[in-house]
Design a protein around this motif. Structure first.
Motif, PDB file in Angstrom:
ATOM      1  N   LEU A  16       6.121  57.151  12.432  1.00  0.00           N
ATOM      2  CA  LEU A  16       7.516  55.964  12.130  1.00  0.00           C
ATOM      3  C   LEU A  16       8.462  56.437  12.772  1.00  0.00           C
ATOM      4  O   LEU A  16       8.223  57.730  13.345  1.00  0.00           O
ATOM      5  CB  LEU A  16       7.563  56.395  11.052  1.00  0.00           C
ATOM      6  N   GLU A  17       8.726  56.641  13.121  1.00  0.00           N
ATOM      7  CA  GLU A  17      10.094  56.483  14.269  1.00  0.00           C
ATOM      8  C   GLU A  17      10.939  56.937  12.880  1.00  0.00           C
ATOM      9  O   GLU A  17      11.704  56.252  11.715  1.00  0.00           O
ATOM     10  CB  GLU A  17      11.525  55.641  15.122  1.00  0.00           C
ATOM     11  N   THR A  18      12.318  58.053  13.438  1.00  0.00           N
ATOM     12  CA  THR A  18      12.793  58.411  12.596  1.00  0.00           C
ATOM     13  C   THR A  18      14.109  57.465  11.190  1.00  0.00           C
ATOM     14  O   THR A  18      14.053  57.888   9.880  1.00  0.00           O
ATOM     15  CB  THR A  18      13.877  59.534  12.821  1.00  0.00           C
ATOM     16  N   GLU A  19      14.349  56.637  12.121  1.00  0.00           N
ATOM     17  CA  GLU A  19      15.420  55.518  11.668  1.00  0.00           C
ATOM     18  C   GLU A  19      14.223  54.605  11.027  1.00  0.00           C
ATOM     19  O   GLU A  19      14.845  54.671   9.768  1.00  0.00           O
ATOM     20  CB  GLU A  19      15.576  54.313  12.783  1.00  0.00           C
ATOM     21  N   GLU A  20      13.226  54.515  10.437  1.00  0.00           N
ATOM     22  CA  GLU A  20      11.998  54.258   9.935  1.00  0.00           C
ATOM     23  C   GLU A  20      11.463  54.477   8.600  1.00  0.00           C
ATOM     24  O   GLU A  20      12.142  54.014   7.756  1.00  0.00           O
ATOM     25  CB  GLU A  20      10.787  53.849  10.916  1.00  0.00           C
ATOM     26  N   ALA A  21      11.367  56.086   8.944  1.00  0.00           N
ATOM     27  CA  ALA A  21      11.390  56.860   7.751  1.00  0.00           C
ATOM     28  C   ALA A  21      12.433  57.017   6.499  1.00  0.00           C
ATOM     29  O   ALA A  21      12.065  57.026   5.625  1.00  0.00           O
ATOM     30  CB  ALA A  21      11.097  57.496   8.256  1.00  0.00           C
ATOM     31  N   MET A  22      13.913  56.286   7.646  1.00  0.00           N
ATOM     32  CA  MET A  22      15.107  56.901   6.369  1.00  0.00           C
ATOM     33  C   MET A  22      14.714  55.694   6.266  1.00  0.00           C
ATOM     34  O   MET A  22      15.188  55.438   4.921  1.00  0.00           O
ATOM     35  CB  MET A  22      16.219  57.183   7.696  1.00  0.00           C
TER      36      MET A  22
END
Length: 163
Positions: A16-22
């Motif tokens: 996941l991109e960091t934004e997706e994980a967040m």
């Protein structure tokens, strides 16, 4: 986002991109809030914990008394697993998550619960229903569709069609 089978074929690897994980972590908080703080008459809570006996008040009350706590607990545990796995300590751009089969199915439980809540919030009564299009919130609709994509991708990895 990339979803692939784990080495050895048991489970799922998510990148996941960091934004997706967040986003997933934030959405897990929201699911948990609905389960803990949701009003009895909240339609989203009704979708998560539907009345098993709509025509029998006594049976419905008994069913709720004996099953509700364990159902809520299981759903909260699934949300917590997602929160734990998506905790971002640094901003390297990508978050890699390895899930065994049990963890992956727990994630699928969470994604189902999330989509039920989002569907209620944006007015999706039935997938593809034209009447709900006017009441949709763009952000919630995008989250609903993205969660469905993640769910579908995980299912393809966990249970591929053999042909």
């Amino acid at each position: 986002m990339i979803v692939a089978g784990r080495d050895g074929g048991e489970g799922v690897r998510l990148v996941l991109e960091t934004e997706e994980a967040m986003l997933l972590s934030e959405l897990a908080d929201q699911v948990d809030s609905v389960l803990l703080l949701g009003e009895v008459d909240d339609p989203a809570l009704g979708r998560l914990l539907p009345n098993a006996y709509p025509d029998d008040v006594t049976a419905a009350q008994d069913f709720t008394r004996y099953t509700r706590d364990s159902l809520v607990d299981g759903k909260r545990q699934a949300a917590q697993q997602v929160r734990d796995a998506t905790a971002v300590d640094d901003d390297t751009g990508l978050v890699q998550i390895e899930l065994d089969q049990a963890e992956a199915w727990s994630w699928l439980t969470f994604l189902t619960d999330l989509r039920l809540i989002l569907a209620e919030r944006v007015g999706i009564v039935e997938e593809g229903s034209d009447e709900s299009d006017e009441t949709r919130d763009d952000y919630l609709r995008a989250a609903y569709e993205w969660a469905g994509f993640v769910q579908g991708s995980m299912l393809e990895v966990l249970d591929p069609i053999k042909g």
